[in-house]
Design a protein around this motif. Structure first.
Motif, PDB file in Angstrom:
ATOM      1  N   TRP A  75      24.391 116.595 -42.925  1.00 38.42           N
ATOM      2  CA  TRP A  75      23.302 116.690 -41.950  1.00 38.42           C
ATOM      3  C   TRP A  75      23.819 117.204 -40.611  1.00 38.42           C
ATOM      4  N   PHE A  76      24.995 116.719 -40.199  1.00 34.17           N
ATOM      5  CA  PHE A  76      25.569 117.245 -38.966  1.00 34.17           C
ATOM      6  C   PHE A  76      25.952 118.717 -39.120  1.00 34.17           C
ATOM      7  N   ALA A  77      26.385 119.111 -40.322  1.00 33.60           N
ATOM      8  CA  ALA A  77      26.666 120.530 -40.571  1.00 33.60           C
ATOM      9  C   ALA A  77      25.387 121.353 -40.464  1.00 33.60           C
ATOM     10  N   GLY A  78      24.267 120.811 -40.968  1.00 32.15           N
ATOM     11  CA  GLY A  78      22.995 121.504 -40.812  1.00 32.15           C
ATOM     12  C   GLY A  78      22.581 121.636 -39.356  1.00 32.15           C
ATOM     13  N   PHE A  79      22.836 120.581 -38.573  1.00 28.69           N
ATOM     14  CA  PHE A  79      22.581 120.639 -37.136  1.00 28.69           C
ATOM     15  C   PHE A  79      23.399 121.757 -36.488  1.00 28.69           C
ATOM     16  N   ALA A  80      24.694 121.833 -36.824  1.00 30.47           N
ATOM     17  CA  ALA A  80      25.557 122.870 -36.261  1.00 30.47           C
ATOM     18  C   ALA A  80      25.087 124.259 -36.680  1.00 30.47           C
ATOM     19  N   ALA A  81      24.695 124.400 -37.946  1.00 30.43           N
ATOM     20  CA  ALA A  81      24.230 125.702 -38.428  1.00 30.43           C
ATOM     21  C   ALA A  81      22.973 126.152 -37.693  1.00 30.43           C
ATOM     22  N   ALA A  82      22.048 125.215 -37.454  1.00 32.21           N
ATOM     23  CA  ALA A  82      20.827 125.571 -36.717  1.00 32.21           C
ATOM     24  C   ALA A  82      21.163 126.060 -35.316  1.00 32.21           C
ATOM     25  N   GLY A  83      22.098 125.377 -34.640  1.00 35.56           N
ATOM     26  CA  GLY A  83      22.473 125.801 -33.300  1.00 35.56           C
ATOM     27  C   GLY A  83      23.197 127.130 -33.272  1.00 35.56           C
ATOM     28  N   VAL A  84      24.056 127.380 -34.263  1.00 34.70           N
ATOM     29  CA  VAL A  84      24.803 128.644 -34.299  1.00 34.70           C
ATOM     30  C   VAL A  84      23.857 129.816 -34.567  1.00 34.70           C
ATOM     31  N   VAL A  85      22.966 129.657 -35.542  1.00 36.71           N
ATOM     32  CA  VAL A  85      22.007 130.730 -35.843  1.00 36.71           C
ATOM     33  C   VAL A  85      21.121 131.006 -34.635  1.00 36.71           C
ATOM     34  N   SER A  86      20.660 129.943 -33.988  1.00 39.32           N
ATOM     35  CA  SER A  86      19.827 130.132 -32.804  1.00 39.32           C
ATOM     36  C   SER A  86      20.598 130.828 -31.689  1.00 39.32           C
ATOM     37  N   SER A  87      21.862 130.462 -31.507  1.00 40.82           N
ATOM     38  CA  SER A  87      22.683 131.111 -30.482  1.00 40.82           C
ATOM     39  C   SER A  87      22.844 132.600 -30.774  1.00 40.82           C
ATOM     40  N   TYR A  88      23.019 132.938 -32.051  1.00 42.86           N
ATOM     41  CA  TYR A  88      23.148 134.348 -32.431  1.00 42.86           C
ATOM     42  C   TYR A  88      21.844 135.107 -32.167  1.00 42.86           C
ATOM     43  N   CYS A 131      18.059 117.057 -38.275  1.00 46.61           N
ATOM     44  CA  CYS A 131      19.355 116.948 -38.956  1.00 46.61           C
ATOM     45  C   CYS A 131      20.277 115.985 -38.217  1.00 46.61           C
ATOM     46  N   TYR A 132      20.313 116.087 -36.893  1.00 44.13           N
ATOM     47  CA  TYR A 132      21.175 115.196 -36.115  1.00 44.13           C
ATOM     48  C   TYR A 132      20.722 113.750 -36.250  1.00 44.13           C
ATOM     49  N   ALA A 133      19.420 113.513 -36.171  1.00 39.76           N
ATOM     50  CA  ALA A 133      18.894 112.155 -36.305  1.00 39.76           C
ATOM     51  C   ALA A 133      19.196 111.588 -37.687  1.00 39.76           C
ATOM     52  N   ALA A 134      19.082 112.407 -38.731  1.00 41.15           N
ATOM     53  CA  ALA A 134      19.397 111.943 -40.081  1.00 41.15           C
ATOM     54  C   ALA A 134      20.873 111.577 -40.198  1.00 41.15           C
ATOM     55  N   GLY A 135      21.755 112.371 -39.582  1.00 38.31           N
ATOM     56  CA  GLY A 135      23.173 112.037 -39.599  1.00 38.31           C
ATOM     57  C   GLY A 135      23.460 110.724 -38.906  1.00 38.31           C
ATOM     58  N   VAL A 136      22.802 110.475 -37.785  1.00 34.10           N
ATOM     59  CA  VAL A 136      22.989 109.214 -37.062  1.00 34.10           C
ATOM     60  C   VAL A 136      22.519 108.037 -37.915  1.00 34.10           C
ATOM     61  N   LEU A 137      21.380 108.183 -38.571  1.00 29.36           N
ATOM     62  CA  LEU A 137      20.860 107.094 -39.408  1.00 29.36           C
ATOM     63  C   LEU A 137      21.778 106.806 -40.598  1.00 29.36           C
ATOM     64  N   LEU A 138      22.378 107.836 -41.180  1.00 24.84           N
ATOM     65  CA  LEU A 138      23.313 107.606 -42.280  1.00 24.84           C
ATOM     66  C   LEU A 138      24.588 106.923 -41.788  1.00 24.84           C
ATOM     67  N   ALA A 139      25.032 107.283 -40.579  1.00 25.36           N
ATOM     68  CA  ALA A 139      26.188 106.586 -40.004  1.00 25.36           C
ATOM     69  C   ALA A 139      25.865 105.122 -39.748  1.00 25.36           C
TER      70      ALA A 139
END
Length: 507
Positions: free
Chosen positions: A117-130, A400-408
């Motif tokens: 989920w954190f990887a999905g968060f990072a991917a969303a930010g990278v694609v948006s930055s591009y 995605c970030y919220a889901a990662g936090v909940l799993l942690a």
């Protein structure tokens, strides 16, 4: 008596004197020139080498040093010279070195809870930055800022932990708690000189009491860390071993956190203390607390309610307050750039404040006090968390970030095993308290990215994930199950011969 043959020593490789002297001289010249012409680069290289050695030889010590660096980060940033980013450098180097160390030694990695989920968060930010042409240094710095806490948790997950290592964490936390109490008492005794020394200003007074800030530049940071440590100390008393000194330390931390006069510290302290006592407290103490609750609410309830409502009204009740505008702006960007946001480093983060994002200009923040571009006008530019996630990674990245936090959080709510030790249970409960407190604080602060809380929020999930992985690796493989057949429901089980016929006759 015969002796085993001993292999001759390997020949040593030596440079010919005709080459050794010039090579040594060249090395001295290069090192000297580097130190003279580029002292910063030379110092950075030496520091990088020292960090690599530290995390390879003593990775747990490296993690503790990183936590200390995060606590001291605000003061190091004032000193300058690149020291302000020391904790982030330690996070990145530690994650890289410990990951390689684990792969070299064991050939596998432990997955941190919510990694994908954190990887999905990072991917969303990278694609948006591009898509929004965000410069590389900006989006890389913004991504590191939002994922450094996860990287630290991943680093902890790659190490082996037992009660022996957890006992070291307990002692380190106790030392930190005592130091925090001592600095808070000094701040209380001499508020003027202390505030001038650590924050370069005058104390914020509430009647005869100053708003304590301890070693930090803001009272909110002191209150946040004091409540986290108070919850951890109280959990140790209730789960592992109780002592008068422990209860006194928890009470001192709780009282000093209230003297920061921050609503989030007050609400967080009430929530975690009540939950700890109800879940793990002795029954007589729980009954006494329930009996005293009506009187406590009658005496302190109206004051606490007015305190909370006034703070919420200050930050969110007025349409032109900094937090209100930041929240509204994050929603605007999430809708405009659905579903990926405006890109890393573009909204609500320290990176966006440092480069003063063009999104702030488009939203008209340039001329708003607290959000402006002029020096002294941008004090609240990164005073938010979830609107920053919305603005930079959109709804997709935020979910995605919220889901990662909940799993942690989920990994801390389940026992490691039926024979879980008291220290492991203490770690899980303390981790839950820390994560809940950071979530409460994230309503009005960048709690997942700002020191000192970011260095603590995902440590316990990482340690528990490592324990679960080690337990699964030790679990014996199931024995092969023999094939059985029955002639009828009442017939005894008989083994089937390799040829296909059982002892009772052919089928």
């Amino acid at each position: 008596m015969s002796t085993a043959a001993v292999a001759p020593p390997l020949p040593r490789t030596r440079l010919h004197p005709a080459l050794a002297v010039p090579a040594t001289a060249l090395a001295v010249v290069v090192v000297t020139a580097g130190a003279v012409l580029a002292p910063l680069a030379a110092g950075a290289a030496v520091g990088l080498g020292a960090l690599v050695v530290l995390f390879w030889r003593a990775p747990r010590t490296g993690i503790l040093a990183t936590v200390v660096g995060a606590v001291l980060a605000p003061q190091l940033q004032v000193l300058g010279g690149g020291l302000g980013g020391l904790d982030e450098a330690m996070v990145v180097v530690g994650a890289a070195v410990v990951t390689v160390r684990r792969l070299v030694r064991e050939g596998s990695l432990v997955r941190f809870p919510g990694t994908w989920w954190f990887a999905g968060f990072a991917a969303a930010g990278v694609v948006s930055s591009y898509l929004h042409d965000v410069p590389g240094p900006v989006w890389l710095q913004g991504m590191l800022l939002l994922l450094k806490a996860v990287l630290l948790g991943h680093t902890a997950a790659q190490l082996h932990w037992s009660d022996r290592e957890l006992a070291v964490l307990v002692r380190a936390g106790a030392v930190g708690a005592v130091v925090l109490v001592a600095l808070g008492l000094v701040n209380l005794a001499v508020p003027g000189p202390w505030t001038a020394l650590v924050a370069g200003g005058s104390p914020e007074m509430h009647g005869p009491f100053p708003a304590l800030l301890g070693p930090f530049r803001q009272p909110a940071a002191y209150g946040r860390l004091a409540v986290i440590l108070a919850a951890s100390v109280l959990a140790y008393q209730l789960v592992v071993r109780a002592s008068l000194r422990g209860y006194a330390l928890a009470a001192a931390l709780s009282g000093l956190s209230l003297l920061t006069f921050r609503v989030k510290s007050f609400v967080g302290l009430v929530v975690v203390t009540s939950a700890l006592l109800l879940r793990t407290g002795p029954r007589p103490l729980v009954r006494l607390g329930l009996l005293a609750l009506p009187a406590l609410l009658l005496l302190a309830g109206p004051v606490a309610y007015a305190f909370v409502v006034a703070d919420l009204s200050l930050y969110y009740g007025e349409g032109q307050s900094a937090r209100s505008l930041l929240t509204a702006g994050g929603l605007v960007l999430a809708e405009r750039d659905f579903p990926l946001g405006a890109g890393f480093g573009r909204y609500g983060s320290a990176t966006a404040a440092e480069y003063y994002s063009p999104e702030y200009l488009a939203l008209g923040f340039e001329y708003v006090w607290g959000l402006g571009r002029v020096e002294g006008w941008g004090a609240y530019l990164n005073d938010t968390q979830w609107p920053a996630l919305l603005g930079e990674t959109g709804w997709l990245g935020t979910v995605c970030y919220a889901a990662g936090v909940l799993l942690a959080l989920r990994v801390l709510l389940v026992r490691v095993g039926p024979d879980e030790s008291a220290l492991t249970r203490w770690l899980r409960i303390s981790g839950v308290c820390c994560l809940v407190l950071v979530l409460l604080d994230s309503v009005g602060a960048s709690a997942f990215t700002s020191p000192p809380s970011y260095a603590l929020v995902f440590l316990a999930p990482g340690v528990v994930a490592s324990m679960r992985a080690a337990r699964a690796a030790r679990r014996p493989a199931p024995a092969p199950v023999s094939r059985w057949t029955r002639d009828d429901a009442d017939a005894p089980r008989t083994a089937v011969a390799p040829g296909g016929a059982g002892r009772r006759g052919r089928p």
